[in-house]
Design a protein around this motif. Structure first.
Motif, PDB file in Angstrom:
ATOM      1  N   CYS A   1       0.838  -1.203   0.000  1.00  0.00           N
ATOM      2  CA  CYS A   1       0.000   0.000   0.000  1.00  0.00           C
ATOM      3  C   CYS A   1       0.872   1.253   0.000  1.00  0.00           C
ATOM      4  O   CYS A   1       1.973   1.289   0.561  1.00  0.00           O
ATOM      5  CB  CYS A   1      -0.906   0.006   1.223  1.00  0.00           C
ATOM      6  SG  CYS A   1      -2.115   1.355   1.219  1.00  0.00           S
TER       7      CYS A   1
ATOM      8  N   ASP B   1       0.447   3.822   1.670  1.00  0.00           N
ATOM      9  CA  ASP B   1       0.476   4.406   3.024  1.00  0.00           C
ATOM     10  C   ASP B   1       1.916   4.667   3.479  1.00  0.00           C
ATOM     11  O   ASP B   1       2.760   3.763   3.421  1.00  0.00           O
ATOM     12  CB  ASP B   1      -0.209   3.417   3.976  1.00  0.00           C
ATOM     13  CG  ASP B   1      -0.485   4.011   5.357  1.00  0.00           C
ATOM     14  OD1 ASP B   1       0.297   4.863   5.819  1.00  0.00           O
ATOM     15  OD2 ASP B   1      -1.481   3.594   5.965  1.00  0.00           O
TER      16      ASP B   1
ATOM     17  N   ASP C   1      -3.711  -0.560  -0.746  1.00  0.00           N
ATOM     18  CA  ASP C   1      -3.718  -1.874  -0.107  1.00  0.00           C
ATOM     19  C   ASP C   1      -2.893  -2.938  -0.820  1.00  0.00           C
ATOM     20  O   ASP C   1      -3.176  -4.126  -0.703  1.00  0.00           O
ATOM     21  CB  ASP C   1      -5.126  -2.399   0.189  1.00  0.00           C
ATOM     22  CG  ASP C   1      -5.109  -3.274   1.465  1.00  0.00           C
ATOM     23  OD1 ASP C   1      -4.086  -3.261   2.179  1.00  0.00           O
ATOM     24  OD2 ASP C   1      -6.102  -3.972   1.726  1.00  0.00           O
TER      25      ASP C   1
ATOM     26  N   HIS D   1      -1.924  -4.749   3.835  1.00  0.00           N
ATOM     27  CA  HIS D   1      -1.479  -4.481   5.208  1.00  0.00           C
ATOM     28  C   HIS D   1      -2.655  -4.219   6.129  1.00  0.00           C
ATOM     29  O   HIS D   1      -3.773  -3.922   5.690  1.00  0.00           O
ATOM     30  CB  HIS D   1      -0.456  -3.335   5.257  1.00  0.00           C
ATOM     31  CG  HIS D   1      -1.021  -1.970   5.022  1.00  0.00           C
ATOM     32  ND1 HIS D   1      -0.585  -0.849   5.700  1.00  0.00           N
ATOM     33  CD2 HIS D   1      -1.986  -1.531   4.174  1.00  0.00           C
ATOM     34  CE1 HIS D   1      -1.247   0.213   5.283  1.00  0.00           C
ATOM     35  NE2 HIS D   1      -2.091  -0.158   4.354  1.00  0.00           N
TER      36      HIS D   1
ATOM     37  N   CYS E   1      -5.436  -0.754   7.177  1.00  0.00           N
ATOM     38  CA  CYS E   1      -5.348   0.066   5.970  1.00  0.00           C
ATOM     39  C   CYS E   1      -6.608   0.930   5.823  1.00  0.00           C
ATOM     40  O   CYS E   1      -7.719   0.373   5.823  1.00  0.00           O
ATOM     41  CB  CYS E   1      -5.187  -0.864   4.766  1.00  0.00           C
ATOM     42  SG  CYS E   1      -5.338  -0.099   3.149  1.00  0.00           S
ATOM     43  N   GLY E   2      -6.416   2.235   5.672  1.00  0.00           N
ATOM     44  CA  GLY E   2      -7.563   3.112   5.533  1.00  0.00           C
ATOM     45  C   GLY E   2      -8.379   2.819   4.288  1.00  0.00           C
ATOM     46  O   GLY E   2      -9.617   2.911   4.300  1.00  0.00           O
TER      47      GLY E   2
END
Ligand SMILES: [Zn+2]
Length: 258
Positions: A50, A52, A76, A106, A130-131
């Motif tokens: 991801c 992130d 993701d 994740h 993960c958002g």
């Protein structure tokens, strides 16, 4: 601040087979050196993780001994870079070397054991991790996802939603829907990586496919990895072997295979 052992114990409540990523990376590099006679500098590392920033902040330091990283992922960890990304990194392999592709969605585990969230640097509260997966699951559980092509304005998130949609019943009935969705995404990533590999000419002898669930902790905890597969393919003969038992054998006995 939790000790390393405490942090691992918290993570293993949810993922009993997880190990710290740096420890796991070191074990992998030792295994590859022994099995193939190639030092870390002869391996090109590609990942599908991801976007992130926590994945950059918690990247295992020992991974930098390999050449890389070529990023195939996006939201993701799905390999949104596609065939062009695969072809590009295939041209970057050190002469006589090999390729390692680490692919994983994740999920966060906070220091107090909350699954699906972490505390981030400079923040006291726990936020989604993960958002993207959390947002997709929220929409899935409220029947807000419609089958069809993702919008060009939000293509990666739309792709994640379309991956989850056929598994709505399975995810809805799970005790931990985000954890279940993460497994669904892991399987979709694996399938796509394999399709991309089949359709790409990689000028190397060895291809390592390392699939996992990547677990992020609060900043003091670092990151952890629960392996799902570790395959080595001889790109000359096409023969594939399972290296996961050998990797587990190099990790501390506290790891519990599932
Ligand atoms: Zn994410």
């Amino acid at each position: 601040m939790p000790s390393a052992a405490d942090a691992l114990a918290v993570v293993q409540q949810h993922y009993p087979d997880a190990d710290p990523t740096d420890l796991q990376t070191g074990a992998l590099l030792d295994l590859l050196q022994e099995a193939f006679g190639l030092p870390p500098s002869q391996w090109l590392l590609a990942d599908s993780l991801c976007a992130d920033e926590v994945n950059s902040l918690e990247y295992p330091p020992r991974a930098s001994q390999m050449v890389g990283v070529f990023h195939l992922g996006g939201l993701d960890g799905f390999p949104h870079a596609g065939l062009t990304g695969m072809a590009a990194f295939g041209g970057h392999v050190p002469d006589g070397g090999g390729v390692v592709i680490y692919h994983a969605p994740h999920i966060g585990v906070s220091s107090d054991g909350q699954l699906g969230g972490i505390r981030r640097i400079g923040q006291e509260r726990v936020t989604a991790c993960c958002g993207a997966a959390r947002a997709a699951v929220t929409r899935l559980l409220s029947d807000a996802i419609v089958a069809g092509d993702p919008s060009p304005l939000d293509y990666q998130q739309g792709t994640i939603e379309q991956i989850l949609l056929p598994y709505a019943t399975r995810i809805r009935s799970a005790s931990a829907p985000l954890k279940e969705a993460t497994e669904v995404i892991a399987d979709a990533i694996t399938e796509r990586i394999d399709t991309l590999v089949e359709q790409t000419k990689i000028p190397a002898r060895w291809l390592i496919r390392f699939g996992a669930i990547l677990i992020n902790g609060d900043p003091a905890m670092g990151s952890f990895s629960a392996p799902r597969r570790l395959l080595c393919t001889d790109l000359v003969t096409g023969e594939t072997s399972d290296l996961l038992p050998a990797l587990r054998g190099r990790l501390p006995a506290r790891s519990v295979p599932t």
